[in-house]
Design a protein around this motif. Structure first.
Motif, PDB file in Angstrom:
ATOM      1  N   ALA A   1      -2.286  19.788   8.295  1.00 18.25           N
ATOM      2  CA  ALA A   1      -2.331  19.738   6.829  1.00 18.25           C
ATOM      3  C   ALA A   1      -3.368  20.717   6.295  1.00 18.25           C
TER       4      ALA A   1
ATOM      5  N   ILE B   1      -1.947  24.230   6.639  1.00 16.46           N
ATOM      6  CA  ILE B   1      -0.939  24.530   5.608  1.00 16.46           C
ATOM      7  C   ILE B   1      -1.618  24.906   4.300  1.00 16.46           C
ATOM      8  N   LEU B   2      -2.619  24.115   3.905  1.00 10.56           N
ATOM      9  CA  LEU B   2      -3.313  24.388   2.650  1.00 10.56           C
ATOM     10  C   LEU B   2      -4.160  25.657   2.735  1.00 10.56           C
TER      11      LEU B   2
ATOM     12  N   CYS C   1       2.480  13.820   4.320  1.00 14.00           N
ATOM     13  CA  CYS C   1       3.793  14.485   4.356  1.00 14.00           C
ATOM     14  C   CYS C   1       4.110  14.978   5.770  1.00 14.00           C
TER      15      CYS C   1
ATOM     16  N   GLN D   1      -5.428  16.300  -2.173  1.00 13.50           N
ATOM     17  CA  GLN D   1      -4.408  17.259  -1.749  1.00 13.50           C
ATOM     18  C   GLN D   1      -4.297  17.305  -0.225  1.00 13.50           C
ATOM     19  N   THR D   2      -5.435  17.263   0.439  1.00  9.67           N
ATOM     20  CA  THR D   2      -5.432  17.306   1.907  1.00  9.67           C
ATOM     21  C   THR D   2      -4.792  16.056   2.495  1.00  9.67           C
TER      22      THR D   2
ATOM     23  N   CYS E   1      -0.999  15.964   1.823  1.00  9.41           N
ATOM     24  CA  CYS E   1      -0.318  16.918   2.700  1.00  9.41           C
ATOM     25  C   CYS E   1      -0.231  16.350   4.119  1.00  9.41           C
TER      26      CYS E   1
END
Length: 556
Positions: free
Chosen positions: A145, A148-149, A172, A165-166, A169
């Motif tokens: 994650a 990705i960010l 997900c 957000q982390t 993610c």
């Protein structure tokens, strides 16, 4: 057409015969086969290789070694840990060849211990292995994650993701891995094989691209001999009180504390080989194929890591620039600097993201099987659900659900500590090291008598190799609880020890609540000495107990 049909028929018969023999051996070890044996040795090798995910694992933890020693820690630390891991893998393979069950290390400890200690040995080993499986999956997907960010920061280096957000993610990523495991189990064999080719191609592409496109390159001296631990705050050496004066300190100049703390990068990456023991009940000839896959995967990972790291070090940008990366993941910036463009950097980062999904999926696969096997013997709360398989999907569905939920909840630690990822990698490495070390320790204490018939015997070197493994594991437990850098604050603290002892508390509490009374360990007599090499011996001679059905073992 007739010849093809006959060849196919012969292949099917051989597979059926192999499966029947493996199921018969499993029955001798006290279990009924409930999972389809659809995996080959190449698939298990791919799974082990996927869980270790060498380029991905080394990339997501690079900040640790850049802080603690830089080049020397990165390259020579990798070589050192690769050799030690090969010794541990060989030691585990020797035992696995004798006891090929999904219970893995916890079953091995019970079988090799004396009757008085079999129950305790299996309980402690099983919980360490279970927590190690959960946290290694957590760390792989949480690091994914973050990676990705971090792709966003390739274009905007000032941007930093928030905690929400982390975590979102990460959830997900966990969901995707869950869905692949739940509804794509029939394709796991193919996925594991594709992982090998994807990883090999990715390493080759990255190596060629960065070496040909980078306008500046480091010297060979920097790549192989540069050591700088100033960013960590750790003193250069190990200091002990001088026994003659009791007030001065003498440095052991040949041991660098920062160097050993930085070994977490290599040690964390090289932990997945033991997890594939949980797949023994889905392999056609587990006593032969799984041990082989363990050792081969570590050897392949060691070579892959050297091939990947050397080009990275040759094009390494200014280290202070990487340490200041707002995303906490500097690999994208390394690719960007080497290729000279954000698009080029993202293209190479995309290859690592592919490896990440292979790793996350494979780790969750092994984690769910470990959960299922341990629950099958009544060692965790809710065993009546978590120790069952879903007949329609052909997987331990509830074990998969529990593994996913536990990891998602542990991800919430990130709200309290920005150093959570380091803590996750630390606790995963500590727990798996302990889980691997305990059956090896039991084997050594019993004079290695229980593995003398192993088809992967270490022979005359067994005691030496086992001793090296145990010494490393003791050292690893200490150094991987240390913070990556000092001084330490509440947000930068290494919470590995906190998470570790939290699970220890749960294990101890459940033992006194239920385990002490109901848990009897695997359905075997602890002094058994199975011989799966083809020599016919009776169940009584092997110490096997078939009086307990699988339903009796689901104590939930």
């Amino acid at each position: 057409m007739g010849d093809t049909a006959r060849r196919s028929s012969k292949t099917d018969r051989r597979g059926s015969i192999g499966n029947n023999a493996a199921d018969a051996d499993l029955a001798k070890l006290g279990y009924t086969a409930e999972l389809p044996r659809s995996l080959s040795m190449l698939s298990v090798l791919g799974l082990s290789f996927a869980i270790m995910a060498v380029p991905y694992g080394l990339s997501t933890t690079m900040l640790i070694s850049l802080t603690n020693g830089q080049s020397v820690t990165i390259i020579w630390g990798w070589v050192l840990v690769s050799l030690i891991s090969l010794s541990i893998a060989a030691s585990l393979a020797e035992i696995c060849a004798v006891y090929p069950t999904a219970g893995g290390v916890y079953y091995w400890s019970a079988m090799m211990a004396t009757k008085d200690y079999a129950k305790l040995a299996s309980w402690v080993t099983g919980w360490m292995n279970l927590v190690g499986n959960w946290t290694v999956t957590l760390s792989i997907n949480f690091g994914g994650a973050q990676l990705i960010l971090s792709a966003i920061s390739i274009w905007n280096e000032e941007w930093a993701p928030t905690a929400w957000q982390t975590v979102l993610c990460f959830w997900c990523v966990m969901l995707i891995c869950f869905l692949i495991n739940a509804f794509g189990s029939r394709y796991l064999d193919l996925i594991n094989k594709v992982c090998i080719y994807w990883t090999a191609a990715s390493v080759l592409i990255i190596m060629v691209t960065i070496l040909t496109m980078s306008k500046t390159k480091r010297s060979g001296e920097f790549v192989f001999a540069h050591f700088d631990s100033s960013a960590s705050g750790w003193p250069a050496g190990w200091y002990v009180r001088n026994p003659m004066t009791f007030h001065t300190y003498s440095p052991f100049f040949f041991l660098f504390r920062s160097f050993f703390v930085g070994l977490l990068q290599a040690a964390y990456t090289l932990t997945g080989y033991g997890l594939v023991a949980s797949m023994c009940e889905e392999v056609q000839n587990p006593a032969r194929e799984v041990p082989k896959a363990m050792v081969m995967s570590v050897a392949a990972a060691g070579v892959t890591g050297v091939i990947y790291l050397i080009p990275i070090l040759f094009v390494l940008p200014d280290v202070s620039y990487l340490l200041a990366a707002s995303s906490g993941q500097p690999i994208g910036l390394i690719f960007k600097q080497a290729t000279g463009s954000a698009a080029g950097g993202f293209g190479l980062l995309f290859l690592l993201l592919g490896i990440m999904f292979f790793a996350g999926t494979g780790a969750l696969t092994a984690s769910s099987r470990c959960t299922y096997a341990f629950a099958r013997d009544g060692a965790i709360p809710g065993s009546r659900w978590f120790g069952t398989t879903n007949k329609r999907l052909g997987i331990p569905l509830w074990g998969l659900v529990l593994s996913t939920v536990v990891d998602c909840l542990l991800g919430l630690i990130y709200f309290g500590s920005t150093a959570a990822f380091g803590s996750f990698t630390g606790v995963a490495t500590i727990c798996l090291s302990l889980a691997y070390g305990l059956p090896i320790l039991v084997s050594v204490l019993r004079g290695r008598r229980m593995v003398k018939h192993s088809t992967y015997s270490l022979g005359r070197f067994g005691f030496v190799i086992n001793g090296i493994c145990l010494a490393w594991i003791v050292l690893a437990i200490v150094i991987f609880c240390m913070p990556v850098a000092i001084p330490v604050t509440a947000t930068s603290m290494n919470y590995a020890s906190v998470v570790f002892f939290g699970f220890v508390a749960i294990s101890v509490a459940w033992y006194f609540i239920r385990g002490r009374k109901d848990f009897t360990g695997p359905p075997v007599i602890a002094d058994a000495e199975p011989n799966l090499t083809g020599v016919a011996i009776s169940d009584d001679e092997m110490g096997l107990d078939h009086s307990r059905s699988p339903e009796d073992r689901k104590l939930g």
